[in-house]
Design a protein around this motif. Structure first.
Motif, PDB file in Angstrom:
ATOM      1  N   MET A   1     -17.154 -94.114   8.248  1.00  0.00           N
ATOM      2  CA  MET A   1     -17.485 -95.527   8.197  1.00  0.00           C
ATOM      3  C   MET A   1     -18.931 -95.679   8.631  1.00  0.00           C
ATOM      4  O   MET A   1     -19.305 -95.267   9.718  1.00  0.00           O
ATOM      5  N   THR A   2     -19.765 -96.280   7.808  1.00  0.00           N
ATOM      6  CA  THR A   2     -21.160 -96.511   8.138  1.00  0.00           C
ATOM      7  C   THR A   2     -21.309 -97.904   8.719  1.00  0.00           C
ATOM      8  O   THR A   2     -20.852 -98.872   8.134  1.00  0.00           O
ATOM      9  N   LEU A   3     -21.939 -97.976   9.863  1.00  0.00           N
ATOM     10  CA  LEU A   3     -22.150 -99.267  10.515  1.00  0.00           C
ATOM     11  C   LEU A   3     -23.492 -99.836  10.088  1.00  0.00           C
ATOM     12  O   LEU A   3     -24.507 -99.166  10.172  1.00  0.00           O
ATOM     13  N   VAL A   4     -23.475-101.061   9.634  1.00  0.00           N
ATOM     14  CA  VAL A   4     -24.689-101.755   9.219  1.00  0.00           C
ATOM     15  C   VAL A   4     -24.818-103.007  10.062  1.00  0.00           C
ATOM     16  O   VAL A   4     -23.867-103.774  10.172  1.00  0.00           O
ATOM     17  N   PRO A   5     -25.990-103.232  10.688  1.00  0.00           N
ATOM     18  CA  PRO A   5     -26.120-104.417  11.541  1.00  0.00           C
ATOM     19  C   PRO A   5     -25.986-105.717  10.753  1.00  0.00           C
ATOM     20  O   PRO A   5     -26.434-105.812   9.626  1.00  0.00           O
ATOM     21  N   ALA A   6     -25.326-106.674  11.356  1.00  0.00           N
ATOM     22  CA  ALA A   6     -25.237-108.009  10.759  1.00  0.00           C
ATOM     23  C   ALA A   6     -26.567-108.719  10.952  1.00  0.00           C
ATOM     24  O   ALA A   6     -27.312-108.416  11.870  1.00  0.00           O
ATOM     25  N   GLN A  28     -15.454-101.762  27.792  1.00  0.00           N
ATOM     26  CA  GLN A  28     -14.783-100.892  26.833  1.00  0.00           C
ATOM     27  C   GLN A  28     -14.371-101.747  25.650  1.00  0.00           C
ATOM     28  O   GLN A  28     -13.608-102.702  25.801  1.00  0.00           O
ATOM     29  N   TRP A  29     -14.845-101.424  24.479  1.00  0.00           N
ATOM     30  CA  TRP A  29     -14.635-102.287  23.327  1.00  0.00           C
ATOM     31  C   TRP A  29     -13.289-102.030  22.659  1.00  0.00           C
ATOM     32  O   TRP A  29     -12.541-102.933  22.379  1.00  0.00           O
ATOM     33  N   TRP A  30     -12.929-100.769  22.386  1.00  0.00           N
ATOM     34  CA  TRP A  30     -11.682-100.453  21.701  1.00  0.00           C
ATOM     35  C   TRP A  30     -10.641 -99.982  22.699  1.00  0.00           C
ATOM     36  O   TRP A  30     -10.913 -99.155  23.561  1.00  0.00           O
ATOM     37  N   THR A  31      -9.428-100.500  22.578  1.00  0.00           N
ATOM     38  CA  THR A  31      -8.316-100.116  23.437  1.00  0.00           C
ATOM     39  C   THR A  31      -7.209 -99.563  22.555  1.00  0.00           C
ATOM     40  O   THR A  31      -6.763-100.235  21.616  1.00  0.00           O
ATOM     41  N   GLN A  32      -6.782 -98.359  22.867  1.00  0.00           N
ATOM     42  CA  GLN A  32      -5.697 -97.750  22.103  1.00  0.00           C
ATOM     43  C   GLN A  32      -4.375 -98.397  22.505  1.00  0.00           C
ATOM     44  O   GLN A  32      -4.020 -98.435  23.676  1.00  0.00           O
ATOM     45  N   GLN A  33      -3.661 -98.931  21.532  1.00  0.00           N
ATOM     46  CA  GLN A  33      -2.380 -99.581  21.784  1.00  0.00           C
ATOM     47  C   GLN A  33      -1.219 -98.598  21.657  1.00  0.00           C
ATOM     48  O   GLN A  33      -0.254 -98.675  22.401  1.00  0.00           O
ATOM     49  N   SER A  34      -1.309 -97.700  20.679  1.00  0.00           N
ATOM     50  CA  SER A  34      -0.278 -96.682  20.526  1.00  0.00           C
ATOM     51  C   SER A  34      -0.819 -95.517  19.712  1.00  0.00           C
ATOM     52  O   SER A  34      -1.819 -95.645  18.999  1.00  0.00           O
ATOM     53  N   ARG A  35      -0.123 -94.398  19.860  1.00  0.00           N
ATOM     54  CA  ARG A  35      -0.491 -93.191  19.110  1.00  0.00           C
ATOM     55  C   ARG A  35       0.793 -92.395  18.910  1.00  0.00           C
ATOM     56  O   ARG A  35       1.597 -92.255  19.832  1.00  0.00           O
ATOM     57  N   HIS A  36       0.987 -91.909  17.692  1.00  0.00           N
ATOM     58  CA  HIS A  36       2.149 -91.072  17.435  1.00  0.00           C
ATOM     59  C   HIS A  36       1.876 -90.135  16.266  1.00  0.00           C
ATOM     60  O   HIS A  36       0.962 -90.358  15.479  1.00  0.00           O
ATOM     61  N   HIS A  37       2.672 -89.095  16.197  1.00  0.00           N
ATOM     62  CA  HIS A  37       2.539 -88.104  15.134  1.00  0.00           C
ATOM     63  C   HIS A  37       3.499 -88.436  14.000  1.00  0.00           C
ATOM     64  O   HIS A  37       4.630 -88.857  14.237  1.00  0.00           O
ATOM     65  N   THR A  38       3.011 -88.285  12.776  1.00  0.00           N
ATOM     66  CA  THR A  38       3.834 -88.478  11.588  1.00  0.00           C
ATOM     67  C   THR A  38       3.678 -87.240  10.712  1.00  0.00           C
ATOM     68  O   THR A  38       2.878 -86.355  11.016  1.00  0.00           O
ATOM     69  N   LEU A  57      -5.963 -92.529  11.023  1.00  0.00           N
ATOM     70  CA  LEU A  57      -5.126 -91.386  10.685  1.00  0.00           C
ATOM     71  C   LEU A  57      -5.970 -90.147  10.913  1.00  0.00           C
ATOM     72  O   LEU A  57      -6.992 -89.959  10.239  1.00  0.00           O
ATOM     73  N   ASP A  58      -5.578 -89.337  11.883  1.00  0.00           N
ATOM     74  CA  ASP A  58      -6.350 -88.154  12.277  1.00  0.00           C
ATOM     75  C   ASP A  58      -7.811 -88.499  12.561  1.00  0.00           C
ATOM     76  O   ASP A  58      -8.727 -87.780  12.180  1.00  0.00           O
ATOM     77  N   GLY A  59      -8.030 -89.651  13.206  1.00  0.00           N
ATOM     78  CA  GLY A  59      -9.371 -90.062  13.605  1.00  0.00           C
ATOM     79  C   GLY A  59     -10.181 -90.755  12.532  1.00  0.00           C
ATOM     80  O   GLY A  59     -11.279 -91.228  12.784  1.00  0.00           O
ATOM     81  N   GLU A  60      -9.649 -90.855  11.329  1.00  0.00           N
ATOM     82  CA  GLU A  60     -10.350 -91.514  10.223  1.00  0.00           C
ATOM     83  C   GLU A  60      -9.765 -92.905  10.010  1.00  0.00           C
ATOM     84  O   GLU A  60      -8.547 -93.094  10.068  1.00  0.00           O
ATOM     85  N   LEU A  61     -10.631 -93.867   9.721  1.00  0.00           N
ATOM     86  CA  LEU A  61     -10.194 -95.243   9.501  1.00  0.00           C
ATOM     87  C   LEU A  61      -9.269 -95.319   8.289  1.00  0.00           C
ATOM     88  O   LEU A  61      -9.622 -94.899   7.196  1.00  0.00           O
ATOM     89  N   LEU A  62      -8.075 -95.842   8.509  1.00  0.00           N
ATOM     90  CA  LEU A  62      -7.102 -96.011   7.434  1.00  0.00           C
ATOM     91  C   LEU A  62      -7.050 -97.473   7.017  1.00  0.00           C
ATOM     92  O   LEU A  62      -7.002 -97.797   5.842  1.00  0.00           O
TER      93      LEU A  62
END
Length: 70
Positions: A1-6, A28-38, A57-62
């Motif tokens: 994911m490429t971040l572009v300034p607004a 802290q901006w992002w808070t992990q709510q849950s994590r599980h293996h599929t 999904l495996d660290g990549e934005l889904l």
């Protein structure tokens, strides 16, 4: 994911990459709510300080869903 300034913001690090809402200070901006293996890999659900939800999904934005708070 490429971040572009607004427009009007100093840099992409100063805004949410999903809704472009401002990030306040060094909180802290992002808070992990849950994590599980599929069978597809590790799935993580995280919420941002602005209310946005991201699914990784495996660290990549889904999927990213903009929040309603600003």
């Amino acid at each position: 994911m490429t971040l572009v300034p607004a427009v009007g913001l100093a840099s992409a690090q100063d805004c949410c990459p999903v809704c472009r809402g401002p990030v306040e200070g060094e909180a802290q901006w992002w808070t992990q709510q849950s994590r599980h293996h599929t069978s597809e890999g590790e799935v993580e659900y995280c919420t941002g300080g602005c209310g946005c939800l991201v699914v990784l999904l495996d660290g990549e934005l889904l999927k990213a869903v903009p929040g309603t708070r600003r």
